[in-house]
Enzyme design. Structure first.
Site, PDB file in Angstrom:
ATOM      1  N   LYS A  97      34.618  44.516  47.590  1.00  0.00           N
ATOM      2  CA  LYS A  97      34.978  45.685  46.795  1.00  0.00           C
ATOM      3  C   LYS A  97      35.447  46.794  47.735  1.00  0.00           C
ATOM      4  O   LYS A  97      34.676  47.260  48.579  1.00  0.00           O
ATOM      5  CB  LYS A  97      33.773  46.166  45.986  1.00  0.00           C
ATOM      6  N   ARG A 108      29.507  35.443  36.565  1.00  0.00           N
ATOM      7  CA  ARG A 108      29.689  34.335  35.622  1.00  0.00           C
ATOM      8  C   ARG A 108      29.314  32.992  36.245  1.00  0.00           C
ATOM      9  O   ARG A 108      28.914  32.066  35.541  1.00  0.00           O
ATOM     10  CB  ARG A 108      31.133  34.334  35.114  1.00  0.00           C
TER      11      ARG A 108
END
Length: 577
Positions: free
Chosen positions: A358, A435
């Site tokens: 990030k 996920r």
């Protein structure tokens, strides 16, 4: 004057450190008085508990541990009393825009406000006119009245109507904030529109006011060098009745608050304190506190390997803090189980993004401690349900806890991982890691023989773009489950919005070398994430995904919200007998 009195202990903690640096060190919470106490009913006692467990030496990074904080208590009393007779620090009146309407003489049309205004010499109507107080949500005006029974009288706006529990919860929070500002110790809350509230809903209104007040007075100061003590000691709820039913609902409010506060503390805790091992220890502690109905199983790496959880372990591989797969199970101590449910929470205690790190403005890497917000909601619900003890329902609380870090042993873009149902996933973005952990957690949940599954995750920024910071997105192919959970959210006062599961978008998730990739394009990102999770749920099991990336955190307060706990508890109760 009939009174039902209830007491709440906010869940602050004192600290003692385990001396061994070779084992997880545990912060211990002191034994406290009952959370909610109903004389003459036997009190509910909190056992001595451990707080914020740490994983080995790594957890001492920065030498940061929660401070010792005294345990304040707030008692609630449901009273039937004339407002003019009430004595205390703040008399708070929740008013709608309709209630605040005045006649040609600038006097209130509401009979209750007329009477109250007359008792203070018309100062209330005068002040509301001068300050342009119209009853809009969030507005307030408070008069100081030295020498009278109520030292202060305040009007608190709730908007055009007071049609939802969220309205009352917000009112309770606003009154608590005013009490903190005024250093008030004794407060009352009253409503001039009581005739508009059906009798059977009044206990729920009182419960919502209590939840809002407790959460409004609560401050998580564990990591501050100095903190102010809570002055507020008691809140009277006027005009909503009294007796066993309201007593039961206020007890329930206390149980829910304890779960919400616990979830807030988990999310607020920095990643150098709340490691995967720490989260597992907190889950184990919950089970031990309520061992009559809760049990805990924590799977280590070897056990996860035996279950072929390659997707989850691929995410965890780079971190020095080992993964811990958490499985709590709630079973009522008496009676038959008629329904089996699973609550699955994303448990990334820190998310760097991995090799797709990030970076750049807005990436919020410094806030990625909240990437375990789904697991906090699930464990907060477990704590609350351990106290509520609903009959006839079995609930599995499942969290695949780990960190997403960077190292030579970590997962790379382009790697292929294999989930525990045998499906293969090409990792085209290591920052779509949640996920991957949920994939194996959902397979595990299905293997428990449950009849319905709800998962919660801070999964996508796309959902925040679509719905903003205060609304969670709901994805499910099952209309009945959607109605159940959305109905529970309406009761709890949390905002959910059903989103489409557009099957045509799955084309963007196809891989040339594996069964699927883990992320599609930017468009419809929250939908494709939900479609990905759907691949790991048995077709005959009703399933819902809740993307809570927005409401997990309050940017204005710079603090966790505890989102999801109250909705999950309500949903489980709807499925209990």
């Amino acid at each position: 004057m009939a009174v039902t009195r209830v007491a709440s202990s906010l869940l602050f903690c004192s600290v003692s450190l385990s001396p061994s640096p070779l084992r997880p060190s545990l912060l211990r919470k002191s034994s406290s008085s009952p959370i909610w106490d109903f004389p003459p009913v036997a009190p509910l006692h909190l056992s001595t508990t451990k707080r914020m467990a740490h994983s080995i030496a790594r957890a001492a990074l920065g030498l940061t541990y929660p401070n010792k904080i005294d345990l304040p208590k707030i008692s609630f009393a449901a009273q039937e009393i004339d407002l003019i007779e009430w004595k205390g620090d703040i008399l708070a009146i929740g008013v709608t825009e309709k209630d605040i309407v005045k006649d040609e003489n600038l006097k209130f049309k509401s009979s209750l406000l007329q009477k109250l205004d007359a008792s203070v010499g018309g100062l209330l109507s005068e002040a509301s006119t001068e300050e342009d107080f119209t009853g809009k949500a969030g507005q307030s005006t408070i008069l100081r009245l030295p020498g009278s029974g109520a030292k202060r009288v305040g009007l608190f706006g709730v908007g055009s109507t007071a049609a939802s529990n969220l309205t009352y919860r917000n009112l309770g929070e606003s009154v608590a904030a005013a009490a903190k500002s005024a250093q008030a110790s004794h407060v009352a809350i009253a409503l001039p529109f009581l005739e508009d509230i059906p009798a059977d809903l009044k206990p729920s209104v009182a419960s919502s006011l209590a939840i809002g007040a407790v959460l409004g007075i609560y401050d998580d100061n564990r990591f501050k060098s100095e903190s102010k003590k809570t002055i507020l000691k008691s809140i009277d709820i006027l005009g909503l009745g009294n007796g066993p039913e309201i007593e039961k609902k206020l007890k329930y409010a206390g149980d829910v608050c304890s779960g919400i506060i616990f979830a807030k503390e988990l999310v607020n805790a920095p990643a150098n304190v709340l490691t995967p091992a720490a989260l597992a220890a907190e889950a184990t502690r919950i089970a031990s506190e309520h061992s009559d109905v809760l049990s805990a199983k924590i799977l280590d790496i070897e056990q996860c390997q035996e279950l072929k959880m390659g997707s989850y372990l691929g995410v965890a591989a780079a971190s020095d803090n080992l993964p811990h797969f958490i499985h709590l199970c709630y079973k009522p101590s008496k009676g038959n189980v008629k329904t089996k449910l699973a609550l699955v929470g994303k448990g990334l205690t820190f998310d760097s993004g991995g090799y797709n790190i990030k970076t750049g403005p807005g990436c919020s890497i410094e806030l990625m401690k909240f990437d375990m917000g789904g697991s906090a909601a699930v464990l907060g619900a477990a704590k609350a349900l351990g106290q509520v003890k609903p009959p006839g329902v079995e609930v599995h609380f499942i969290v695949a806890a780990c960190e997403n870090m960077i190292s030579g042993k970590g997962m790379r873009p382009g790697d292929v991982v294999t989930a525990s149902n045998g499906k293969t996933i090409e990792v085209n973005n290591t920052d779509a890691e949640g996920r991957l952990t949920l994939a194996d957690a959902l397979v595990y949940a299905c293997n428990q023989g449950v009849e319905k599954i709800v998962d919660l995750a801070t999964l996508t920024g796309a959902c925040i773009v679509a719905l903003g910071p205060s609304i969670a997105g709901v994805f499910t192919p099952n209309d009945n489950l959607a109605n159940e959970v959305l109905g529970a959210a309406e009761v709890s006062g949390e905002k959910l919005w059903r989103m489409p599961l557009e099957e045509g978008y799955w084309e963007s998730m196809k891989s040339g070398v594996a069964d699927m990739v883990n992320t599609g394009g930017r468009q419809g990102g929250a939908i494709t994430a939900a479609l990905f999770l759907k691949q790991f749920v048995n077709e005959n099991v009703p399933w819902m995904h809740i993307d809570m990336a927005g409401p997990v955190w309050n940017d204005k307060k710079k603090s966790a919200t505890g989102f999801g706990v109250s909705t999950l508890v309500e949903w489980v109760l709807k499925n209990s007998s």
